[in-house]
Design a protein around this motif. Structure first.
Motif, short mmCIF file in Angstrom:
data_model
loop_
_atom_site.label_atom_id
_atom_site.label_comp_id
_atom_site.label_asym_id
_atom_site.label_seq_id
_atom_site.Cartn_x
_atom_site.Cartn_y
_atom_site.Cartn_z
N GLY A 1 12.96 -11.29 -13.06
CA GLY A 1 11.61 -11.15 -13.59
C GLY A 1 11.61 -10.23 -14.79
O GLY A 1 12.24 -9.17 -14.77
N ALA A 2 10.95 -10.64 -15.85
CA ALA A 2 10.85 -9.82 -17.06
C ALA A 2 9.42 -9.34 -17.23
O ALA A 2 8.47 -10.09 -17.00
N THR A 3 9.29 -8.08 -17.60
CA THR A 3 7.94 -7.53 -17.80
C THR A 3 8.00 -6.43 -18.85
O THR A 3 9.00 -5.71 -18.96
N THR A 4 6.93 -6.31 -19.61
CA THR A 4 6.81 -5.21 -20.57
C THR A 4 6.00 -4.06 -19.97
O THR A 4 5.77 -3.05 -20.63
N GLU A 5 5.56 -4.24 -18.72
CA GLU A 5 4.80 -3.19 -18.02
C GLU A 5 5.71 -2.43 -17.06
O GLU A 5 6.87 -2.81 -16.85
N ASN A 6 5.19 -1.38 -16.45
CA ASN A 6 5.94 -0.62 -15.46
C ASN A 6 5.95 -1.41 -14.15
O ASN A 6 4.90 -1.57 -13.53
N PRO A 7 7.11 -1.93 -13.72
CA PRO A 7 7.14 -2.77 -12.51
C PRO A 7 6.71 -2.04 -11.25
O PRO A 7 6.22 -2.66 -10.31
N TYR A 8 6.87 -0.72 -11.22
CA TYR A 8 6.49 0.02 -10.01
C TYR A 8 4.97 0.03 -9.83
O TYR A 8 4.48 0.29 -8.73
N PHE A 9 4.24 -0.24 -10.90
CA PHE A 9 2.78 -0.33 -10.81
C PHE A 9 2.31 -1.77 -10.68
O PHE A 9 1.26 -2.04 -10.10
N GLU A 10 3.06 -2.71 -11.25
CA GLU A 10 2.56 -4.08 -11.42
C GLU A 10 3.18 -5.10 -10.46
O GLU A 10 2.68 -6.21 -10.34
N VAL A 11 4.30 -4.75 -9.82
CA VAL A 11 4.99 -5.70 -8.93
C VAL A 11 4.90 -5.21 -7.49
O VAL A 11 5.02 -4.00 -7.24
N ASN A 12 4.66 -6.13 -6.56
CA ASN A 12 4.54 -5.77 -5.14
C ASN A 12 5.75 -4.99 -4.66
O ASN A 12 6.89 -5.33 -4.98
N SER A 13 5.51 -3.99 -3.84
CA SER A 13 6.61 -3.17 -3.33
C SER A 13 7.57 -4.00 -2.48
O SER A 13 8.78 -3.74 -2.46
N ALA A 14 7.04 -5.01 -1.77
CA ALA A 14 7.91 -5.86 -0.93
C ALA A 14 8.90 -6.63 -1.80
O ALA A 14 10.06 -6.81 -1.42
N LEU A 15 8.44 -7.09 -2.96
CA LEU A 15 9.33 -7.81 -3.86
C LEU A 15 10.30 -6.86 -4.55
O LEU A 15 11.48 -7.17 -4.73
N LEU A 16 9.81 -5.67 -4.90
CA LEU A 16 10.67 -4.67 -5.54
C LEU A 16 11.80 -4.25 -4.61
O LEU A 16 12.92 -4.00 -5.06
#
Length: 243
Positions: A83-98
């Motif tokens: 997954g690519a993102t220009t945002e902070n993944p710790y804020f924008e991606v579910n913790s279960a997926l992280l």
């Protein structure tokens, strides 16, 4: 950041591991699209023992149900998700997926990296194929304007080459005869016309917004007027509300 090669790296990983590369955009993709690609990946794995790299661009735009649809497939390795993102993944991606993934932070490219890319683009068959030349001064100018964004640098080079072609065709003294294969030289003026201002990154309410505000405040606290004016100018130039 933008232009650091996130999609390119995903392609390289898929090619190096001899995997099928499948891309889904989080802007237009749906849960139905994801389930279809997961089913195809499962079939590909069972029939041909071929793994699938599922690349999701702008993954932060997926809502919770879309991200949850990936959990099982990622956990049992039906797909290798990138997954690519220009945002902070710790804020924008579910913790279960992280928790099922590994976060890799890419940084702005250095000027040396951009310069290597520009020189390769000047000669590569997929680029300008040796039809144009650029001095070190011109390459340095493109690097400075790009501000670590490879995509921006290549766009500037492409537009500057078109400017150089128009200039060459319109200049009677530099008219090119039929069959002339001498490279057209890209000049500094061509670069300035192609990209009149440096692409310094900024966002309205993201990490960069608060990072620059923090730098501005710390510069004032540290009695550094030059730095304070610089960070203030960065915000105003990006359209920040002066209030």
């Amino acid at each position: 950041p933008n232009g650091t090669g996130k999609t390119t790296l995903a392609h390289i990983i898929a090619a190096h591991t001899r995997s099928e590369f499948v891309e889904v955009s989080a802007v237009t993709g749906t849960v139905k699209d994801l389930r279809h690609e997961i089913d195809e990946a499962k079939r590909r794995l069972m029939a041909y023992d071929r793994r699938t790299v599922l690349f999701i661009d702008e993954i932060h735009r997926f809502n919770r149900s879309q991200q949850d649809a990936l959990l099982h497939a990622v956990e049992n390795r039906t797909v290798i998700m990138i997954g690519a993102t220009t945002e902070n993944p710790y804020f924008e991606v579910n913790s279960a997926l992280l928790s099922r993934a590994r976060v890799v932070e890419l940084e702005h490219l250095s000027n040396d990296d951009i310069a290597s890319l520009i020189r390769r683009a000047l000669t590569a068959p997929q680029g300008l194929a040796g039809a144009y030349s650029a001095s070190d001064e011109v390459v340095d100018a493109i690097c400075m304007l790009a501000a670590g964004d490879a995509r921006s640098a290549l766009t500037t080079l492409e537009l500057a080459s078109e400017m150089a072609l128009v200039r060459s065709d319109s200049d009677d003294n530099a008219g090119r005869e039929a069959g002339d294969t001498t490279p057209i030289e890209i000049m500094l003026d061509d670069v300035r016309m192609a990209n009149p201002r440096r692409g310094l990154s900024y966002d309205k309410a993201g990490d960069m917004h608060y990072d620059i505000i923090s730098a501005f405040i710390k510069s004032m606290r540290g009695s550094d007027p030059d730095a304070a004016v610089y960070w203030l100018a960065r915000m105003i130039d990006a359209g920040e509300d002066p209030k």
